[in-house]
Design an enzyme around this catalytic site. Sequence first.
Site, PDB file in Angstrom:
ATOM      1  N   ASP A 163       8.669  -4.703  -5.016  1.00  0.00           N
ATOM      2  CA  ASP A 163       9.602  -5.830  -5.164  1.00  0.00           C
ATOM      3  C   ASP A 163      10.413  -5.994  -3.866  1.00  0.00           C
ATOM      4  O   ASP A 163      10.707  -7.113  -3.430  1.00  0.00           O
ATOM      5  CB  ASP A 163      10.564  -5.593  -6.335  1.00  0.00           C
ATOM      6  CG  ASP A 163       9.820  -5.142  -7.583  1.00  0.00           C
ATOM      7  OD1 ASP A 163       8.655  -5.536  -7.744  1.00  0.00           O
ATOM      8  OD2 ASP A 163      10.405  -4.383  -8.386  1.00  0.00           O
ATOM      9  N   LEU A 223       0.825  -1.219   0.000  1.00  0.00           N
ATOM     10  CA  LEU A 223       0.000   0.000   0.000  1.00  0.00           C
ATOM     11  C   LEU A 223       0.856   1.265   0.000  1.00  0.00           C
ATOM     12  O   LEU A 223       0.413   2.315   0.464  1.00  0.00           O
ATOM     13  CB  LEU A 223      -0.904  -0.002   1.237  1.00  0.00           C
ATOM     14  CG  LEU A 223      -1.915  -1.146   1.353  1.00  0.00           C
ATOM     15  CD1 LEU A 223      -2.595  -1.118   2.720  1.00  0.00           C
ATOM     16  CD2 LEU A 223      -2.966  -1.044   0.250  1.00  0.00           C
ATOM     17  N   GLY A 256       1.759   1.299   4.097  1.00  0.00           N
ATOM     18  CA  GLY A 256       2.235   0.046   4.679  1.00  0.00           C
ATOM     19  C   GLY A 256       1.842  -1.170   3.863  1.00  0.00           C
ATOM     20  O   GLY A 256       1.749  -1.091   2.631  1.00  0.00           O
TER      21      GLY A 256
HETATM   22  O1  LIG Z   1       5.979  -3.272 -16.737  1.00  0.00           O
HETATM   23  P1  LIG Z   1       6.071  -4.116 -15.486  1.00  0.00           P
HETATM   24  O2  LIG Z   1       6.713  -5.440 -15.779  1.00  0.00           O
HETATM   25  O3  LIG Z   1       4.801  -4.213 -14.742  1.00  0.00           O
HETATM   26  O4  LIG Z   1       7.024  -3.348 -14.488  1.00  0.00           O
HETATM   27  C1  LIG Z   1       8.372  -3.146 -14.811  1.00  0.00           C
HETATM   28  C2  LIG Z   1       8.993  -2.213 -13.808  1.00  0.00           C
HETATM   29  O5  LIG Z   1       8.359  -0.937 -13.784  1.00  0.00           O
HETATM   30  O6  LIG Z   1       8.851  -2.786 -12.517  1.00  0.00           O
HETATM   31  C3  LIG Z   1      10.027  -2.623 -11.749  1.00  0.00           C
HETATM   32  C4  LIG Z   1       9.704  -1.936 -10.461  1.00  0.00           C
HETATM   33  O7  LIG Z   1       8.783  -2.695  -9.728  1.00  0.00           O
HETATM   34  C5  LIG Z   1      11.006  -1.866 -12.629  1.00  0.00           C
HETATM   35  O8  LIG Z   1      12.288  -2.401 -12.454  1.00  0.00           O
HETATM   36  C6  LIG Z   1      10.496  -2.054 -14.026  1.00  0.00           C
HETATM   37  O9  LIG Z   1      10.811  -1.011 -14.896  1.00  0.00           O
END
Ligand SMILES: O=P(O)(O)OC[C@@]1(O)O[C@H](CO)[C@@H](O)[C@@H]1O
Length: 302
Positions: A246, A215, A219
């Site tokens: 991530d 979120l 959080g």
């Molecule tokens: O286009 P997607 O695959 O949804 O997201 C890709 C991306 O935005 O996600 C990462 C950050 O979470 C970056 O490293 C990358 O550029």
Amino acid sequence: MILTVTLNPAVDHTLQLEDELTPDTVARTDSAQFDPGGKGINVSKYLVSLDVETVATGYVGDFLGRFLQEELTARDIPNDFVEISGCTRLNTTVLTPQSEFKINQNGPTVDEMAVESIVETIERYEPETVVVAGSLPPGVGPEILDRIADAGSWDTVVDVGGDVLRKLDAEYALCKPNREELAAALGEEIESLDDAFAATRSLQERGFERVVTSLGGDGAIMATPDAVLYTPALDVDVVDTVGAGDALLSGVLADRERGGSDESALRAGVAVASRVVSVSGTSVPPLDDVLDHVDEMRVTAH
Ligand SMILES: O=P(O)(O)OC[C@@]1(O)O[C@H](CO)[C@@H](O)[C@@H]1O
């Protein structure tokens, strides 16, 4: 070992501007940062810094694909990619004093044959956990996720778009949507924290063992078969939020890998995400001390 699959990797290009963007005017900057990126690759980058064994795979092609592999290897991130003919995408973040702009390319087309090559690569490593994260490239449908999840006895974790989440049939150990993906997966509006608690529980009941919803500044929530847990974000200075989801997932997985409880995994996720937003792009800040004070973080049940 945690193997990450990024079906649509990217080179992340981050530009920092001293002024706001103005239409029809050339903006100039001294700063340019290039990071190997894509959601699964970021998870592997953060896991290495958290001292968790990992390998990154996915599809790469052409000069940006070569750059991405070379950079990962130079940064000691174990990787084993499947080569395709199209060019890996370049995703751009522009940071101005007030705003964060993110432009993602759709990525190169991947053909049917490459799907089996990914499954073979995963099987070779016999991972305990497989994380499939990020958008699907053109040419690849949601079936690839069920194919990967059913191909072995590993736990499969997914971090993919909400519309893709609706189409999955296999068993998944964990799913990590953000607020928008959760809303899209359920076809509901999520306006309050209470809405987010209920929606995280609903998605969990649709066939994921656990759901962790990120979120941002509010959080994160984890729905397990027994509880809905919540931890607020830490109060930190945010440079940019790219990679925060991530990082949250990496913290959760790293803690689970060490046998942590759901509560401690959620705390670890929020602690790692709060650290990652303090650096620009998807570069990795020092994470060796990030879990030192997690016991002091509040977790509540809802
Ligand atoms: O286009 P997607 O695959 O949804 O997201 C890709 C991306 O935005 O996600 C990462 C950050 O979470 C970056 O490293 C990358 O550029």
